[in-house]
Write an enzyme that holds these catalytic residues in place. Structure first.
Site, short mmCIF file in Angstrom:
data_model
loop_
_atom_site.label_atom_id
_atom_site.label_comp_id
_atom_site.label_asym_id
_atom_site.label_seq_id
_atom_site.Cartn_x
_atom_site.Cartn_y
_atom_site.Cartn_z
CD GLU A 165 -7.00 -5.87 0.46
OE1 GLU A 165 -5.83 -5.70 0.52
OE2 GLU A 165 -7.90 -5.39 -0.50
CG PHE A 187 -14.78 -12.79 -18.30
CD1 PHE A 187 -15.61 -12.79 -16.09
CD2 PHE A 187 -15.21 -13.82 -18.56
CE1 PHE A 187 -16.57 -14.17 -15.73
CE2 PHE A 187 -15.78 -15.26 -18.14
CZ PHE A 187 -16.62 -15.25 -16.71
N GLY A 221 -20.82 -16.41 -24.80
CA GLY A 221 -19.13 -17.40 -24.89
C GLY A 221 -18.66 -18.02 -23.14
CB VAL A 222 -15.67 -18.21 -21.80
CG1 VAL A 222 -14.92 -16.75 -21.53
CG2 VAL A 222 -15.02 -19.12 -20.73
CE1 TYR A 224 -4.55 -0.87 -0.53
CE2 TYR A 224 -3.50 -3.19 0.38
CZ TYR A 224 -4.25 -2.31 -0.09
OH TYR A 224 -6.05 -3.49 -0.31
NE ARG A 254 -3.74 -12.15 -17.62
CZ ARG A 254 -2.48 -11.78 -17.61
NH1 ARG A 254 -2.51 -11.15 -16.72
NH2 ARG A 254 -1.88 -11.38 -18.42
CE1 TYR A 284 -8.63 -17.66 -17.42
CE2 TYR A 284 -6.78 -18.15 -16.09
CZ TYR A 284 -7.27 -17.75 -17.42
OH TYR A 284 -6.59 -16.95 -18.20
C1 LIG Z 1 -13.73 -12.06 -12.50
C2 LIG Z 1 -12.78 -12.66 -13.27
C3 LIG Z 1 -13.16 -14.27 -13.63
C4 LIG Z 1 -12.98 -14.53 -15.11
N1 LIG Z 1 -13.04 -15.98 -15.69
C5 LIG Z 1 -12.91 -16.15 -16.48
C6 LIG Z 1 -13.13 -17.43 -16.95
O1 LIG Z 1 -13.89 -18.44 -16.39
N2 LIG Z 1 -12.83 -17.77 -18.39
C7 LIG Z 1 -12.15 -17.20 -18.64
O2 LIG Z 1 -11.25 -18.18 -20.06
N3 LIG Z 1 -11.43 -16.00 -18.52
C8 LIG Z 1 -11.97 -15.48 -17.40
N4 LIG Z 1 -11.29 -14.05 -17.07
C9 LIG Z 1 -10.41 -13.71 -17.87
C10 LIG Z 1 -9.37 -14.22 -17.72
O3 LIG Z 1 -8.86 -13.65 -16.36
C11 LIG Z 1 -8.40 -13.65 -18.40
O4 LIG Z 1 -7.96 -12.26 -18.67
C12 LIG Z 1 -8.05 -14.11 -20.10
O5 LIG Z 1 -8.27 -15.36 -19.63
C13 LIG Z 1 -7.08 -13.61 -21.00
O6 LIG Z 1 -6.06 -13.36 -20.14
P1 LIG Z 1 -4.67 -13.86 -20.96
O7 LIG Z 1 -3.24 -13.60 -20.66
O8 LIG Z 1 -5.05 -14.98 -22.73
O9 LIG Z 1 -5.03 -12.30 -22.19
P2 LIG Z 1 -3.55 -11.15 -22.36
O10 LIG Z 1 -2.51 -11.69 -22.54
O11 LIG Z 1 -3.87 -10.22 -21.00
O12 LIG Z 1 -4.69 -10.42 -23.74
C14 LIG Z 1 -6.26 -10.35 -23.54
C15 LIG Z 1 -6.50 -10.22 -24.40
O13 LIG Z 1 -6.14 -8.01 -25.26
C16 LIG Z 1 -5.13 -7.79 -25.94
N5 LIG Z 1 -3.62 -7.59 -26.46
C17 LIG Z 1 -3.28 -8.18 -25.19
N6 LIG Z 1 -1.98 -7.28 -24.88
C18 LIG Z 1 -2.68 -5.90 -25.93
C19 LIG Z 1 -2.19 -4.59 -25.96
N7 LIG Z 1 -0.77 -4.09 -25.59
N8 LIG Z 1 -2.78 -3.89 -27.36
C20 LIG Z 1 -4.38 -4.22 -27.50
N9 LIG Z 1 -4.20 -5.31 -27.13
C21 LIG Z 1 -3.90 -6.51 -26.90
C22 LIG Z 1 -4.97 -9.83 -26.52
O14 LIG Z 1 -4.68 -9.99 -28.16
C23 LIG Z 1 -5.90 -10.67 -26.12
O15 LIG Z 1 -7.18 -10.86 -27.21
C24 LIG Z 1 -12.36 -13.60 -16.09
C25 LIG Z 1 -11.55 -12.43 -15.80
C26 LIG Z 1 -11.86 -11.96 -14.16
C27 LIG Z 1 -11.98 -10.04 -13.81
C1 HEM Z 2 -6.37 2.46 -1.50
C2 HEM Z 2 -5.54 1.50 -1.98
C3 HEM Z 2 -6.00 1.26 -3.35
C4 HEM Z 2 -6.97 1.07 -4.70
C5 HEM Z 2 -7.86 2.26 -3.41
C6 HEM Z 2 -7.92 0.35 -5.40
C7 HEM Z 2 -7.91 0.61 -5.98
C8 HEM Z 2 -8.36 -0.73 -6.71
C9 HEM Z 2 -9.66 -1.22 -8.22
C10 HEM Z 2 -10.77 0.57 -7.93
C11 HEM Z 2 -9.17 -1.98 -8.55
C12 HEM Z 2 -10.65 -2.31 -9.88
C13 HEM Z 2 -11.37 -3.58 -9.16
C14 HEM Z 2 -12.05 -4.36 -10.26
O1 HEM Z 2 -11.73 -4.44 -11.37
O2 HEM Z 2 -13.42 -4.39 -10.13
C15 HEM Z 2 -8.02 -2.63 -7.87
C16 HEM Z 2 -7.56 -3.64 -8.62
C17 HEM Z 2 -6.70 -3.76 -8.36
N1 HEM Z 2 -5.61 -3.89 -7.09
FE1 HEM Z 2 -5.81 -2.01 -6.59
N2 HEM Z 2 -6.66 -1.09 -5.34
C18 HEM Z 2 -5.75 0.29 -4.17
C19 HEM Z 2 -4.72 -0.71 -4.17
C20 HEM Z 2 -3.47 -1.46 -4.08
C21 HEM Z 2 -2.55 -2.28 -4.24
C22 HEM Z 2 -1.46 -1.42 -3.24
C23 HEM Z 2 -2.06 -2.85 -5.15
C24 HEM Z 2 -0.69 -3.80 -5.44
C25 HEM Z 2 0.15 -3.81 -5.70
C26 HEM Z 2 -3.15 -3.15 -5.99
C27 HEM Z 2 -3.65 -4.52 -6.86
C28 HEM Z 2 -3.85 -4.15 -7.41
C29 HEM Z 2 -4.06 -5.17 -8.69
C30 HEM Z 2 -2.65 -6.23 -9.13
C31 HEM Z 2 -5.12 -4.88 -9.17
C32 HEM Z 2 -6.59 -6.02 -10.76
C33 HEM Z 2 -5.48 -5.11 -11.86
C34 HEM Z 2 -6.06 -5.74 -12.84
O3 HEM Z 2 -6.63 -6.46 -13.52
O4 HEM Z 2 -4.76 -5.67 -14.11
N3 HEM Z 2 -4.44 -2.15 -5.39
N4 HEM Z 2 -7.86 -1.77 -7.46
#
Ligand SMILES: Cc1cc2nc3c(=O)[nH]c(=O)nc-3n(C[C@H](O)[C@H](O)[C@H](O)COP(=O)(O)OP(=O)(O)OC[C@H]3O[C@@H](n4cnc5c(N)ncnc54)[C@H](O)[C@@H]3O)c2cc1C
Ligand code: HEM
Length: 389
Positions: free
Chosen positions: A137, A380, A267-268, A95, A204, A206
């Protein structure tokens, strides 16, 4: 604890922070990844590209200005953030990193307007919010650790089985390497997955696509043509390989009650619906299971849902919609007319799919009189408003 003077300073400067939110977040992430490269793998870089996640974090800090007077409401609003954090194992010592870089970005963008007093006020606000998130948390970490089969941090799981569910979706059955029991999740929840790709950690989320059973979890992954994690899972991982899991989390879970359910997926997005359907049917509820896929080849879990329908002929109605071909109950897209013909009275509705799908569902269900508190959905990816399609 913020002083009344600090509260006034925050109120006076919040509009300027809001006006510059995008610029602040555009500066914040590169700054943090440069100063603290160790946190970069936690953030999905694809989410960084589309801007949704960056705005979310800073936006939540800003939203907290209005929420802090009502701790109960603040906890409710922060539940989604806590779930995302818990499934990534975010730690208290991370944090100050975010706080330092957020304050540095605000200082750079707003310049002289950020006097030492203004900076101290915003730092105080950030610390208050960070303290609340850390507490929420820690509560979740401890609660999960104490459950039978629970753990803290990461736990290594072995791929025990895989199954191709459609042209692009494959399921992975994951058993703990230590041979111990597996804690129950709530149907609809997701899990944090930590992979190691080219020597680097990749995190990620899932959804868990099976009901809790004490022995294993199942995830079902769509292969994204350019996706880092999904391609790795599909192309490089098979039975016997291992990965790490973080605690399950997520708030798209079944509300208690006996009202009929509409579970709709695109879809998924079907993955959280399967355990919810099984759980609801076991509890004696009526389920309309509506699934939209591109075509027959992309229609996953067809047999599984058919078997469930055969088991519960009176209470499960499964309806398929394909965009093309002739292998579904309806060809085209889910529209208001179809929904009207299926929607039971007083139904509680859950829907997950691409952004356009969820926006259309939300709108159609609202028009059909389903109130907001009975419409549940999950992204997702970074959470965002549905009207932003
Ligand atoms: C709550 C939650 C539940 C989920 N449940 C599922 C599930 O049940 N099944 C499932 O398959 N997925 C699920 N997902 C999604 C999953 O977490 C991943 O986001 C997904 O598998 C894609 O990850 P990846 O690393 O393969 O793709 P990434 O590398 O993250 O890329 C995602 C997409 O962005 C594009 N991309 C990547 N880099 C760039 C760039 N630089 N510029 C533009 N476009 C770009 C890629 O072409 C791709 O289409 C869930 C996500 C969440 C938040
Ligand atoms: C007061 C402090 C923080 C606030 C208000 C905050 C808020 C949030 C919010 C709003 C999201 C998106 C939630 C969603 O998509 O539903 C998020 C995701 C996330 N946060 Fe925080 N966050 C805080 C601190 C932190 C810290 C300390 C870390 C660790 C370095 C962190 C790491 C992440 C990551 C990794 C995600 C998911 C990012 C992704 O989708 O790629 N956050 N947070």
């Amino acid at each position: 604890m913020l002083t009344p003077e600090q509260e006034d300073l925050i109120a006076a400067t919040a509009p300027a922070v809001a006006d510059h939110l995008d610029t602040i977040t555009q500066r914040f992430y590169p700054l943090m990844f440069e100063r603290y490269p160790q946190v970069k793998p936690l953030f999905n870089q694809a989410h960084q590209q589309d801007g949704g996640q960056p705005r979310a974090l800073a936006g939540a800090v800003l939203a907290y200005v209005g929420l802090r007077q009502d701790p109960q409401q603040a906890r409710g609003v922060l539940a989604t953030v806590v779930s995302k954090h818990v499934s990534l194992g975010i730690q208290p010592d991370q944090y100050p990193i975010v706080g330092e870089c957020l304050m540095a970005a605000i200082g750079e963008v707003l310049g002289e307007a950020v006097t030492p007093e203004v900076a101290a006020a915003w730092s105080g606000l950030y610390e208050e919010l960070a303290g609340l998130l850390i507490e929420l948390e820690e509560y979740r970490y401890r609660e999960f650790e104490q459950r039978p089969g629970g753990w803290r941090g990461t736990r290594r799981f072995r791929i025990a089985d895989t199954r191709q569910e459609s042209a692009v979706i494959r399921s992975f059955v994951l058993e703990p390497e230590d041979g111990g029991p597996v804690a129950d999740h709530q149907p609809g929840q997701f899990i944090g997955v930590k992979l190691t790709i080219d020597g680097e950690p990749v995190y990620r989320h899932y959804s868990l696509s099976d009901v809790p059973n004490g022995r294993h979890y199942r995830i079902s992954v769509k292969r994204e043509p350019q996706g880092r994690a999904s391609r790795h899972l599909h192309d490089a991982m098979s039975v016997g390989d291992t990965l790490e899991l973080l605690p399950p989390a997520g708030d798209l879970t079944l509300a208690d009650g006996d009202e009929p359910l509409l579970l709709a997926s695109g879809g998924v997005g079907q993955t959280p619906m399967l355990p919810m359907a099984r759980h609801a049917l076991a509890a004696g509820r009526r389920v309309i299971y509506l699934h939209a896929a591109l075509d027959g080849e992309h229609h996953a879990f067809r047999d599984e849902v058919a078997a469930l329908a055969a088991e519960h002929p009176q209470r499960l109605r499964a309806v398929s919609v394909h965009e093309r071909g002739d292998a579904a109950d309806h060809i085209g897209r889910i529209d208001r007319k179809l929904l009207a013909s299926l929607l039971p009275e007083d139904a509680r509705c859950y829907f997950v799919g691409p952004q356009g799908f969820m926006t259309a569902m939300d709108q159609a269900l609202a028009e059909l009189g389903v109130p907001g508190e009975r419409r549940h959905y999950e992204h997702f990816g970074p959470s965002r408003p549905l009207d932003a399609a």
